[in-house]
Design an enzyme around this catalytic site. Structure first.
Site, PDB file in Angstrom:
ATOM      1  N   GLY A  22       0.830  -1.203   0.000  1.00 37.15           N
ATOM      2  CA  GLY A  22       0.000   0.000   0.000  1.00 37.15           C
ATOM      3  C   GLY A  22       0.862   1.249   0.000  1.00 37.15           C
ATOM      4  N   GLY A  24       0.696   5.715   1.342  1.00 33.03           N
ATOM      5  CA  GLY A  24       0.010   6.760   2.087  1.00 33.03           C
ATOM      6  C   GLY A  24       0.562   8.113   1.708  1.00 33.03           C
ATOM      7  CG  MET A  26       5.820  10.414   5.424  1.00 31.96           C
ATOM      8  SD  MET A  26       6.013  10.500   7.217  1.00 31.96           S
ATOM      9  CE  MET A  26       6.027   8.780   7.661  1.00 31.96           C
ATOM     10  N   GLY A  27       4.591   7.808   2.551  1.00 34.46           N
ATOM     11  CA  GLY A  27       5.483   6.795   2.014  1.00 34.46           C
ATOM     12  C   GLY A  27       4.763   5.628   1.390  1.00 34.46           C
ATOM     13  CE  LYS A  43       4.812   3.483   7.739  1.00 37.82           C
ATOM     14  NZ  LYS A  43       4.211   4.270   8.861  1.00 37.82           N
ATOM     15  CG  ASP A 138      -3.743   8.410  12.738  1.00 39.97           C
ATOM     16  OD1 ASP A 138      -4.920   8.823  12.710  1.00 39.97           O
ATOM     17  OD2 ASP A 138      -3.116   8.082  11.712  1.00 39.97           O
TER      18      ASP A 138
END
Length: 333
Positions: A22, A24, A26-27, A43, A138
């Site tokens: 996946g 996002g 940021m990365g 990540k 979060d």
């Protein structure tokens, strides 16, 4: 899992990458296997953001948090790059299974007992995070993986110190997921306490039980306005009389009116009854169709074919000659 693109790295550190999990803001996250045959999620900061100091600081904070926090229901850090590496990366254990968000959207809400059991697990994860002086900030259904060994919390990219203001955000920016964000985090993100994580826990469990969040709106701005308004009450439709009082407290507008993580945990344990984790795993573990295959032990090396070197008949003859010589020697005495 999607296949690697031509532009993707094939290896990072001691990890061989096998596919994309996946991405996002940021990365990007890859699926990989270490040289010790451990499955990991890797990540990596996006190439267009790697030069931004605030992004690197946030990434470094997540890595430091993972090194610090120890807990059975938090995805553990396996390896990470050096701080000065050109493109930082970190690898955490790969948790096979659906996120809570995926599960509820495809299979429907959890039962009250299973949602309470999930709450006990998540409260334990928050307790481990808070024990080292950090906040998650979060917690949400997409950051809860329902693995075959039990639920695990992922993504500590927004961790902050529990005491005092954090330099992770500025007064002009709001980081986090609005649907599970407490009023104080939406309004004054630099001044949050552990009560913000309690609110997020309540919002996450509300979604698990009802398939909706405390507040809605035509867009993110409208949702945030509803969240920070003390006159707008959260939507608790779908809750039973036995669970509603706990959510009224956990989703209270005033942080001081919310229960602590320990108090929430006590009430959730009363609601879930006995053997909560085993029942929850049995009820919620579903493997993604796109999940990679299990990583097994390294293959055994092939046996050498000695037939061309030594024939079976010659081996038998050699042994017979040795037995005769030994027998003859013994017989001489």
């Amino acid at each position: 899992m999607d296949p690697l693109d031509r532009s993707d790295p094939k290896r990072i550190g001691d990890i061989t990458l096998r596919g994309r999990l996946g991405f996002g803001g940021m990365g990007r996250v890859f699926y990989g296997v270490t040289d010790d045959h451990e499955a990991v999620a890797v990540k990596v900061i996006r190439e267009d953001l790697v030069a931004r100091a605030e992004v690197r600081a946030r990434f470094a904070r997540e890595t430091d948090a993972l090194r610090t926090i120890q807990g059975p229901h938090i995805a553990a850090l396996v390896d990470a790059s050096d701080e000065d590496e050109e493109r930082p990366w970190l690898a955490v254990e790969f948790v096979r299974g659906l996120t809570l968000k995926e599960f509820v959207e495809t299979s429907g809400p959890l039962s009250e007992a299973d949602a309470a059991a999930l709450g006990v697990v998540l409260a334990g994860a928050l307790r481990d995070i808070h024990a080292v002086g950090l906040l998650h900030r979060d917690l949400k259904p997409a950051n809860v993986l329902l693995g075959q060994d039990g639920p695990k919390v992922i993504d500590l990219g927004l961790v902050a110190f529990a005491e005092g203001p954090t330099d992770l955000t500025t007064t002009e920016s709001t980081l986090g997921t609005p649907a599970c964000m407490s009023p104080e985090q939406a309004n004054t993100p630099k001044q949050v306490t552990s009560a913000a994580d309690v609110y997020a826990l309540g919002a996450t469990l509300l979604f698990a039980l009802t398939k909706h969040y405390p507040y809605d709106g035509g867009n993110i701005a409208a949702m945030l306005m509803n969240i920070i308004s003390a006159d707008t009450q959260p939507n608790l439709d779908g809750l039973s009389d036995s669970t509603r009082p706990l959510f009224v407290k956990m989703l209270a507008h005033d942080p001081a009116a919310r229960p602590t993580v320990a108090q929430s945990d006590d009430r959730l344990k009363e609601l879930c009854g006995r053997a909560p984790l085993k029942r929850l795993v049995e009820a919620t573990y579903v493997e993604r169709e796109s999940d990679p295959e299990e990583v097994g032990p390294p293959p055994r090396p092939p046996r050498k074919d000695l037939s061309a070197v030594v024939r079976p008949g010659s081996v038998v003859a050699m042994l017979a000659d040795r037995l005769r010589s030994v027998y003859s020697a013994n017989a001489a005495f």
